[in-house]
Motif scaffolding. Structure first.
Motif, PDB file in Angstrom:
ATOM      1  N   ASN A  81       0.829  -1.219   0.000  1.00 45.05           N
ATOM      2  CA  ASN A  81       0.000   0.000   0.000  1.00 45.05           C
ATOM      3  C   ASN A  81       0.858   1.262   0.000  1.00 45.05           C
ATOM      4  N   MET A  82       1.863   1.299  -0.887  1.00 42.37           N
ATOM      5  CA  MET A  82       2.754   2.450  -0.960  1.00 42.37           C
ATOM      6  C   MET A  82       2.110   3.593  -1.740  1.00 42.37           C
ATOM      7  N   LEU A  83       2.601   4.793  -1.506  1.00 41.22           N
ATOM      8  CA  LEU A  83       2.102   5.992  -2.173  1.00 41.22           C
ATOM      9  C   LEU A  83       3.079   6.353  -3.289  1.00 41.22           C
ATOM     10  N   GLU A  84       2.683   6.110  -4.531  1.00 42.09           N
ATOM     11  CA  GLU A  84       3.601   6.361  -5.648  1.00 42.09           C
ATOM     12  C   GLU A  84       3.534   7.813  -6.085  1.00 42.09           C
ATOM     13  N   VAL A  85       4.697   8.401  -6.310  1.00 45.24           N
ATOM     14  CA  VAL A  85       4.797   9.778  -6.789  1.00 45.24           C
ATOM     15  C   VAL A  85       5.721   9.809  -8.006  1.00 45.24           C
ATOM     16  N   ASP A  86       5.585  10.843  -8.797  1.00 41.79           N
ATOM     17  CA  ASP A  86       6.447  11.043  -9.965  1.00 41.79           C
ATOM     18  C   ASP A  86       6.979  12.465  -9.883  1.00 41.79           C
TER      19      ASP A  86
END
Length: 657
Positions: free
Chosen positions: A68-73
């Motif tokens: 349940n990681m929070l992906e960012v770009d």
């Protein structure tokens, strides 16, 4: 030191054959090739793109989805101030030395390594021993040591060389300079003495905006964007700890001597995780019990400092319990990294975890382990897993004043007894004038131990003397009427802390290349037929559709099979060329295509098809629904070929060269 390699069927590994295949089949190609190319820059072709995308997709499912990681770009362009604060401007460097006559540049540690390995090889030849097959190391300079002389070395010298090589990553610039002098290491090509090692910053510098007044860099890692967004991510996560962010994107490092194809390049794809954890309580992980019995091959720093490279098979639970691995969260991710590498098809016999030595660790790390994969170039770092403590959040918070902290209600109010300082501010300003703020700051900075001592002195003497740098002679007297120091009880209902960070960092290009080496082999009695045994999960194309001939009756079935596979999300390609079925399958074995569907005249009669396994060349026959179910199970990892072959009817025939 580099190691020899064999394929999965025990044959000597031929790197030239694999690299020829990968370039010929356009897995990758030198960038700007028709202009002569640029060292360390490569383009991926269709199968290379597909393989990388499938590895990344598996990575997302294994880590981002599972945890349940929070992906960012985040942006690749990074202002100077950010990387100055993070320490990269001052410390993100390798040691290089220069030939004063030719201007040729060498990376110092790799030059020492190359020369000592060459001398050890010459010693083996002089003793009549069989030296291991010569392999290149991606770390090393493009020009190899030439004209290796078979010279027998004293046993003590051999031991000293081997010990030096075992801890080569632990030497700083001055120590490397001493080694170069001690072992009389010169330019291998010219014999010229080299200048002492100097630090070379690996970042690409640029400027942002048309006026070029905002200096910046291409990012050397994706991590800083995640740290700068910490407060927003914490809010997005409803202030809940622990949590992890993740980012996948390009990073850039201006390598001193890039070589060895995809293993040492200047632009590369990274997948990084920043797991933010409460430092209180030993950095526990709630799911550690799930992995505690997983065994890893560990090469710790003490073994390396003793001049050895022997690994110890250890359960990660035991490694954490004994303190070899610093904490549960770090250990949890080491185990999960191994599970990921095995899932994508890395050879389990060619994985080890090597602990960084003190001088080798990055400036931000308190502990770090590399997942290294054995290739024909030796052991190659493909994943780093570092405990970055609270370094990054702390330095950015100090620089910007932004509170990159966690505030959470305490379950029970905390009573804190402490000495508090009260300043009589109305009289304080007129007394110290322009130095007032500096004196006040010095008082606020007093430790509890010193406050206790000064409170007694203030009561007894009626005044105290404190250190205030930059004011007068550095000593300032403060009278009792301007300052009170008393012991009081303070109640804390909210706890505030700066999280620590555990960071697994994946070099996708290196992993992809190592996977290709681990997957490559040739058919028995046919060395020309190269095969890439990628697991169906990551294979560039999952299914080859092969009509028996160009007969028009087959065309509706080609479309039906293609559409059905597309509906269930399975990639396929059609080979309806005039070559024999055997040759068509052989071409796609080189691309790593794990499965093949043959359309023949029996298909026209009863809508049944054959399904071929790449590695065994065995075939089964069934209707399209059964075939597609088997393919979906194989791709998702729910079944292996042996399971499919046990429940579907075998088919003999069809494939001829």
């Amino acid at each position: 030191m580099a190691s020899s390699m064999t394929t999965k069927d025990g044959k000597p590994f031929e790197r030239a054959s694999l690299e020829s295949l990968m370039r010929r089949r356009l897995f990758y190609t030198p960038a700007f090739d028709i202009y002569g190319g640029v060292s360390g820059l490569y383009d991926y072709g269709p199968p290379g793109c597909a393989l990388v995308n499938n590895v990344v997709d598996t990575w997302r499912k294994h880590f981002v989805l599972k945890e349940n990681m929070l992906e960012v770009d985040c942006t690749m362009l990074t202002p100077y101030e950010v990387l100055k604060t993070s320490g990269h401007v001052d410390k993100f460097a390798d040691w290089m030395c220069k030939d004063p006559k030719t201007g040729e540049i060498f990376r110092a540690d790799h030059l020492v390594e190359e020369v000592l390995e060459a001398r050890l090889k010459g010693d083996k030849e002089a003793r009549g021993q069989k030296a291991e097959p010569e392999v290149e190391d991606p770390k090393k300079k493009k020009k190899k040591v030439k004209n290796i002389t078979a010279v027998k070395l004293d046993d003590s010298v051999v031991q000293e060389y081997e010990e030096t090589l075992a801890k080569i990553d632990n030497y700083d610039g001055a120590e490397l300079g001493l080694l170069i002098k001690k072992y009389d290491i010169k330019n291998p090509a010219t014999g010229t003495e080299l200048e002492p090692p100097v630090a070379f910053n690996l970042m690409f510098q640029t400027s942002i905006g048309p006026s070029s007044n905002l200096p910046g860099y291409l990012r050397p890692e994706t991590a800083q964007g995640q740290f700068l967004n910490f407060a927003k991510l914490l809010e997005f996560n409803q202030q809940s700890m622990p949590f992890a962010s993740a980012s996948i994107g390009k990073s850039f490092r201006n390598e001193i001597s890039p070589r060895a194809g995809l293993l040492r390049v200047r632009e590369f794809l990274m997948a990084e995780i920043e797991h933010f954890v409460d430092p209180e309580g030993g950095k526990k992980h709630p799911r550690f019990d799930e992995v505690k019995d997983i065994e890893l091959e560990l090469l710790d720093r003490e073994v390396q400092l003793a001049g050895k490279t022997s690994v110890k098979t250890t359960k990660i639970g035991e490694a954490v319990q004994t303190g070899l691995v610093d904490n549960e969260t770090l250990g949890y991710f080491l185990a999960r990294i191994q599970l990921f590498l095995l899932r994508i098809g890395v050879d389990p016999k060619k994985i080890r975890f090597r602990q960084h030595m003190a001088n080798e660790m990055a400036h931000y790390a308190t502990d770090c382990w590399d997942a290294e994969l054995l290739t024909s170039y030796g052991w190659i770092e493909c994943v780093g897993c570092a405990d970055r403590s609270a370094y990054d959040l702390t330095v950015h918070m100090k620089k910007t004043g932004t509170p990159l902290v966690v505030r959470e209600p305490r379950k029970e109010p905390l009573k804190v007894e402490e000495y508090q300082c009260d300043i009589a501010k109305k009289a304080f300003g007129p007394k110290y004038k322009k130095d007032g703020k500096a004196v006040e700051a010095a008082i606020e900075a007093l430790s509890q131990e010193l406050r206790e001592k000064l409170s007694l002195e203030l009561e007894k003497e009626g005044k105290i003397t404190i250190d205030v740098p930059g004011v007068g002679d550095g000593k300032v007297e403060v009278p009792k009427d301007l300052l009170t120091i008393e012991k009081r009880t303070r109640v804390e209902n909210v706890r505030e802390y700066t999280p620590n960070v555990i960071e697994p960092s994946f070099g996708i290009g290196r992993i992809m290349y190592a996977l290709c080496e681990h997957s490559y082999w040739t058919r028995e009695n046919d060395e020309a037929r190269g095969i890439l045994s990628f697991p169906p999960t990551v294979a560039p194309t999952k299914v080859l559709i092969v009509p028996l001939s160009g007969n028009q009756d087959f065309k509706p079935f080609i479309r039906e099979v293609s559409d059905k596979l597309a509906e269930i999300g399975i990639s396929s390609r059609v080979d309806d060329s005039g070559a024999s079925i055997g040759k068509r399958y052989a071409r796609n074995d080189e691309l790593g295509t794990p499965l093949g569907i043959t359309i023949d005249f029996q298909s026209v009669k009863d809508s049944s098809f054959t399904l071929r396994d790449r590695d065994t060349t065995k075939q089964v026959r069934a209707n399209l629904d059964e075939i597609c179910k088997a393919i979906a199970n194989l791709v998702d990892g729910r079944e292996k070929w042996a399971d499919v072959a046990s429940r579907l009817p075998a088919f003999e025939g069809q494939e001829v060269d």
